[in-house]
Design a protein around this motif. Structure first.
Motif, PDB file in Angstrom:
ATOM      1  N   HIS A 168       0.852  -1.189   0.000  1.00 23.25           N
ATOM      2  CA  HIS A 168       0.000   0.000   0.000  1.00 23.25           C
ATOM      3  C   HIS A 168       0.892   1.244   0.000  1.00 23.25           C
ATOM      4  CE1 HIS A 168      -0.263  -0.392   4.747  1.00 23.25           C
ATOM      5  NE2 HIS A 168       0.943  -0.598   4.286  1.00 23.25           N
ATOM      6  N   SER A 170       0.667   3.590   2.228  1.00 25.34           N
ATOM      7  CA  SER A 170       0.774   4.115   3.592  1.00 25.34           C
ATOM      8  C   SER A 170       2.212   4.224   4.138  1.00 25.34           C
ATOM      9  CB  SER A 170      -0.088   3.276   4.542  1.00 25.34           C
ATOM     10  OG  SER A 170      -1.416   3.219   4.073  1.00 25.34           O
ATOM     11  N   ARG A 194       0.299  -6.769  -4.722  1.00 27.08           N
ATOM     12  CA  ARG A 194      -0.219  -7.830  -3.856  1.00 27.08           C
ATOM     13  C   ARG A 194      -0.351  -9.111  -4.672  1.00 27.08           C
ATOM     14  NH1 ARG A 194      -5.034  -4.493  -0.659  1.00 27.08           N
ATOM     15  NH2 ARG A 194      -3.640  -2.789  -0.041  1.00 27.08           N
ATOM     16  N   GLN A 208      -2.583   3.387  -5.874  1.00 29.25           N
ATOM     17  CA  GLN A 208      -3.321   4.014  -4.772  1.00 29.25           C
ATOM     18  C   GLN A 208      -2.911   5.481  -4.660  1.00 29.25           C
ATOM     19  OE1 GLN A 208      -2.360   1.783  -1.181  1.00 29.25           O
ATOM     20  NE2 GLN A 208      -4.224   0.560  -1.383  1.00 29.25           N
ATOM     21  N   GLU A 210      -2.495   7.909  -1.338  1.00 28.75           N
ATOM     22  CA  GLU A 210      -2.534   8.065   0.105  1.00 28.75           C
ATOM     23  C   GLU A 210      -2.642   9.556   0.397  1.00 28.75           C
ATOM     24  OE1 GLU A 210      -2.089   5.294   1.748  1.00 28.75           O
ATOM     25  OE2 GLU A 210      -1.998   6.018   3.816  1.00 28.75           O
ATOM     26  N   ALA A 305      -5.712  10.356   8.002  1.00 25.97           N
ATOM     27  CA  ALA A 305      -5.098   9.730   6.828  1.00 25.97           C
ATOM     28  C   ALA A 305      -6.198   9.041   6.038  1.00 25.97           C
ATOM     29  CB  ALA A 305      -4.038   8.717   7.248  1.00 25.97           C
TER      30      ALA A 305
HETATM   31  N1  DAH Z   1      -3.542   1.292   3.359  1.00 25.60           N
HETATM   32  C1  DAH Z   1      -4.932   0.857   3.257  1.00 25.60           C
HETATM   33  C2  DAH Z   1      -5.072  -0.246   2.252  1.00 25.60           C
HETATM   34  O1  DAH Z   1      -4.232  -0.409   1.413  1.00 25.60           O
HETATM   35  C3  DAH Z   1      -5.810   2.012   2.851  1.00 25.60           C
HETATM   36  C4  DAH Z   1      -5.892   3.032   3.941  1.00 25.60           C
HETATM   37  C5  DAH Z   1      -6.894   2.948   4.889  1.00 25.60           C
HETATM   38  C6  DAH Z   1      -5.006   4.063   4.004  1.00 25.60           C
HETATM   39  C7  DAH Z   1      -7.001   3.860   5.918  1.00 25.60           C
HETATM   40  C8  DAH Z   1      -5.101   4.998   5.033  1.00 25.60           C
HETATM   41  C9  DAH Z   1      -6.113   4.884   5.990  1.00 25.60           C
HETATM   42  O2  DAH Z   1      -4.249   6.024   5.140  1.00 25.60           O
HETATM   43  O3  DAH Z   1      -6.190   5.779   6.986  1.00 25.60           O
HETATM   44  O4  DAH Z   1      -6.027  -0.972   2.283  1.00 25.60           O
END
Ligand code: DAH
Length: 337
Positions: A168, A170, A194, A208, A210, A305
């Protein structure tokens, strides 16, 4: 051998040729080591002494004459070559058409999303696709026993311990927060990986974005306001939003965010599974443990976030029902955007 005859034949020979290589053949024929002039010269010693001088002079004159004629012919051939090249240039001819490309639909959505957030004061940051296990999981408060850390859900790199293809975007939160101090308002577009079985809605690689914002006194209502503005900008002015409680290790509280179905306007259709709502992103208030990992004081700073899948946004916006279409490089598909 008649000197006068030779002079005539050279003039004929030269008149009939029109290339530098043919001219070289003619030069060899007359002036070469075994050429006609050399043959004439070899006759001189066989002549009576009183004839030698006169004949020798004639041969010499002939040789000079031939040399001059060949040089002149060479000059005129070169001029012809030059002018024939310029004559070939037809400035009225149509040029070679180079097809104008377009940005890939995924790139277009990334640019659009980033533009919406930069208008609200966010900066765009990139992070590496090869990440440490720490940034991808531990720094985000994802415990060792969490299923997403399993090798079935993450691509680990064989030859580097603790390195992986980020699952991700993040981890860029961890990178940015470790490198900078609040206030921060950042969006991060990029590829994630993934090991999913490929079908109409899954790929082993997708994109994605972020987003995160950290400062003093940031509240959940700030998250709601920003995401509401975003949804109205990217989809439709009268879109509705709803926040459902959820769980993510790196946010507390956490939510999943739905928008009213953009196809049926909330009535219920096949795209939204008759629910009238479409899930578009995950979000929440950044977990105090994440702040501790990056060295921020959780009593001083708060933040939110969110993370969303770009392909999903593109599919909803353009009515595309198979994610694989984006990456098959079929120009019939790509040219529509
Ligand atoms: N990283 C999560 C995913 O890949 C998505 C995500 C959810 C990012 C909540 C965030 C968050 O910053 O606060 O499924």
């Amino acid at each position: 051998m008649d000197i006068n005859l030779i002079q005539e034949t050279i003039e004929d020979d030269l008149a009939n040729l029109n290339s530098i290589s043919d001219l070289e053949d003619v030069r060899i024929k007359y002036l070469g080591r075994k050429g006609l002039v050399a043959q004439l010269t070899s006759v001189i010693p066989t002549l009576a002494i009183q004839e030698r001088g006169v004949f020798g002079k004639k041969v010499n004159a002939l040789k000079n004459k031939i040399t001059t004629l060949i040089q002149e012919k060479e000059k005129s051939l070169k001029v012809q070559v030059d002018s024939s090249q310029t004559n070939d240039l037809d400035i009225g001819m149509p040029g070679i058409a180079r097809g104008l490309g377009t940005r890939h639909p995924i790139t277009q959505i990334i640019d659009e999303v980033c533009a919406i957030f930069t208008r609200m004061g966010f900066s765009v940051v990139a992070g590496p696709e090869i990440e440490t296990e720490y940034n991808n999981f531990t720094g985000l408060n994802i415990p060792l026993e969490h299923p997403s850390r399993d090798a079935f859900d993450t691509f680990y790199l064989k030859d580097y311990t603790k390195m992986l293809l980020r699952s991700h975007t993040s981890p860029v939160q961890v990178r940015v927060m470790k490198a900078r101090k609040p206030p921060l308002a950042i969006v991060v577009p990029g590829r994630v990986y993934r090991p999913d079985a490929v079908d109409a809605s899954h790929l082993f690689m997708f994109h994605q974005i972020e987003g995160f914002l950290v400062d003093k006194f940031i509240r959940f209502s700030d998250l709601k306001g920003i995401l509401g503005l975003f949804a109205k900008n990217i989809f439709d002015r009268d879109i509705k939003m709803r926040f459902r409680p959820h769980f993510f290790p790196f946010t507390e509280p956490s939510v999943e965010v739905d928008i009213s179905c953009i196809i049926c306007k909330g009535q219920g259709c096949s795209v939204c599974g008759r629910k009238g709502w479409l899930e578009i992103l995950g979000a929440g208030m950044i977990h105090p443990n994440v702040f501790k990992q990056v060295g921020y004081n959780p009593n001083k700073y708060t933040g939110f976030a969110f993370g969303m899948g770009i392909e999903r946004i593109a599919m909803l916006k353009y009515g595309i029902n198979d994610i694989r279409l984006f990456f098959e490089n079929d120009l019939r598909f790509l040219r529509q955007f």
